[in-house]
Design an enzyme around this catalytic site. Sequence first.
Site, PDB file in Angstrom:
ATOM      1  N   LYS A   1     127.311  52.415  60.967  1.00 54.55           N
ATOM      2  CA  LYS A   1     126.313  52.186  59.924  1.00 54.55           C
ATOM      3  C   LYS A   1     125.521  53.471  59.695  1.00 54.55           C
ATOM      4  O   LYS A   1     125.451  54.352  60.550  1.00 54.55           O
ATOM      5  CB  LYS A   1     125.376  51.035  60.284  1.00 54.55           C
ATOM      6  CG  LYS A   1     124.495  51.265  61.522  1.00 54.55           C
ATOM      7  CD  LYS A   1     123.166  51.925  61.237  1.00 54.55           C
ATOM      8  CE  LYS A   1     122.368  52.152  62.515  1.00 54.55           C
ATOM      9  NZ  LYS A   1     121.228  53.071  62.338  1.00 54.55           N
TER      10      LYS A   1
ATOM     11  N   PRO B   1     131.116  59.337  66.051  1.00 53.23           N
ATOM     12  CA  PRO B   1     130.473  60.333  66.923  1.00 53.23           C
ATOM     13  C   PRO B   1     129.377  59.715  67.782  1.00 53.23           C
ATOM     14  O   PRO B   1     128.658  58.805  67.345  1.00 53.23           O
ATOM     15  CB  PRO B   1     129.886  61.342  65.933  1.00 53.23           C
ATOM     16  CG  PRO B   1     130.687  61.179  64.689  1.00 53.23           C
ATOM     17  CD  PRO B   1     131.057  59.725  64.632  1.00 53.23           C
TER      18      PRO B   1
ATOM     19  N   GLY C   1     123.239  58.516  65.587  1.00 48.10           N
ATOM     20  CA  GLY C   1     122.489  57.567  64.765  1.00 48.10           C
ATOM     21  C   GLY C   1     123.366  56.655  63.928  1.00 48.10           C
ATOM     22  O   GLY C   1     122.906  56.066  62.948  1.00 48.10           O
ATOM     23  N   LEU C   2     124.638  56.504  64.327  1.00 51.39           N
ATOM     24  CA  LEU C   2     125.596  55.708  63.550  1.00 51.39           C
ATOM     25  C   LEU C   2     125.900  54.362  64.202  1.00 51.39           C
ATOM     26  O   LEU C   2     126.809  53.660  63.778  1.00 51.39           O
ATOM     27  CB  LEU C   2     126.891  56.505  63.366  1.00 51.39           C
ATOM     28  CG  LEU C   2     126.747  57.824  62.595  1.00 51.39           C
ATOM     29  CD1 LEU C   2     128.032  58.635  62.674  1.00 51.39           C
ATOM     30  CD2 LEU C   2     126.371  57.559  61.140  1.00 51.39           C
ATOM     31  N   ALA C   3     125.128  54.006  65.222  1.00 48.91           N
ATOM     32  CA  ALA C   3     125.254  52.712  65.916  1.00 48.91           C
ATOM     33  C   ALA C   3     126.602  52.558  66.611  1.00 48.91           C
ATOM     34  O   ALA C   3     127.106  51.450  66.744  1.00 48.91           O
ATOM     35  CB  ALA C   3     125.005  51.544  64.956  1.00 48.91           C
TER      36      ALA C   3
ATOM     37  N   GLY D   1     127.526  52.736  69.813  1.00 45.51           N
ATOM     38  CA  GLY D   1     127.476  51.838  70.960  1.00 45.51           C
ATOM     39  C   GLY D   1     127.183  50.404  70.564  1.00 45.51           C
ATOM     40  O   GLY D   1     127.824  49.463  71.041  1.00 45.51           O
ATOM     41  N   SER D   2     126.230  50.234  69.650  1.00 46.57           N
ATOM     42  CA  SER D   2     125.832  48.882  69.222  1.00 46.57           C
ATOM     43  C   SER D   2     126.973  48.158  68.508  1.00 46.57           C
ATOM     44  O   SER D   2     127.168  46.952  68.701  1.00 46.57           O
ATOM     45  CB  SER D   2     124.617  48.957  68.296  1.00 46.57           C
ATOM     46  OG  SER D   2     123.490  49.440  68.987  1.00 46.57           O
TER      47      SER D   2
ATOM     48  N   ASP E   1     120.038  47.015  67.478  1.00 46.49           N
ATOM     49  CA  ASP E   1     120.954  47.161  66.340  1.00 46.49           C
ATOM     50  C   ASP E   1     122.143  46.206  66.395  1.00 46.49           C
ATOM     51  O   ASP E   1     122.888  46.091  65.424  1.00 46.49           O
ATOM     52  CB  ASP E   1     121.494  48.594  66.269  1.00 46.49           C
ATOM     53  CG  ASP E   1     120.518  49.558  65.597  1.00 46.49           C
ATOM     54  OD1 ASP E   1     119.549  49.079  64.973  1.00 46.49           O
ATOM     55  OD2 ASP E   1     120.737  50.783  65.688  1.00 46.49           O
TER      56      ASP E   1
END
Length: 201
Positions: free
Chosen positions: A11, A94, A98-100, A102-103, A136
């Site tokens: 995201k 990556p 800030g692209l979530a 792990g979430s 997230d």
Amino acid sequence: MQSVELRAKAKINLSLDVLGKRPDGYHEVKMIMQTIDLCDRILIEKMDKGIEIECGCPWVPDNSDNIAYKAAQRMIEKYDRVTGVKIKIEKNIPVAAGLAGGSTDAAAVLKGMNQLFELGLSTEDLMVLGKQIGADVPYCIRGGTMLAEGIGEKLTELPPLQETVMLLVKPKVGVSTAWVYKNLDLSAIGARPDTELLIEA
């Protein structure tokens, strides 16, 4: 069914406004989040017991520090019919960007184990579980174009962003979300994003 494979989509934040810090240490936010096509691939296989994480990325832990591991552990603790799982992560998102990443992997594990063990949980049920794992994760379970408030778990669906070509640039430096929030000086925030105008647009 012995295994299931899912795409865990990244995201981006179309806007991000940090409103303040709560007594529990979390930050109140107001942001618009958007799912994009970039994704990790998650393969979940049944085992008799335990949790194994397999990932070729050196920055992704293969133990209980991994949020995908925590998602699997939560499912095993909560549902008697759930046995062990082996989770293979093909990492394309990556890390610390800030692209979530792990979430969204954790969200895929919750969704995948729901299918694999035929638990019959709704999206809302999975989002409640996801909130216990990370702020997230509920959004990553639902995806789409959303206004996120609270710590990111209060979601309001917005009209979908029209199909858009997007150039995503990731510099070599990585910054963890936890580090950013820990070092954020709220008193130094001046201009804020016009979230309402963006919603209208």
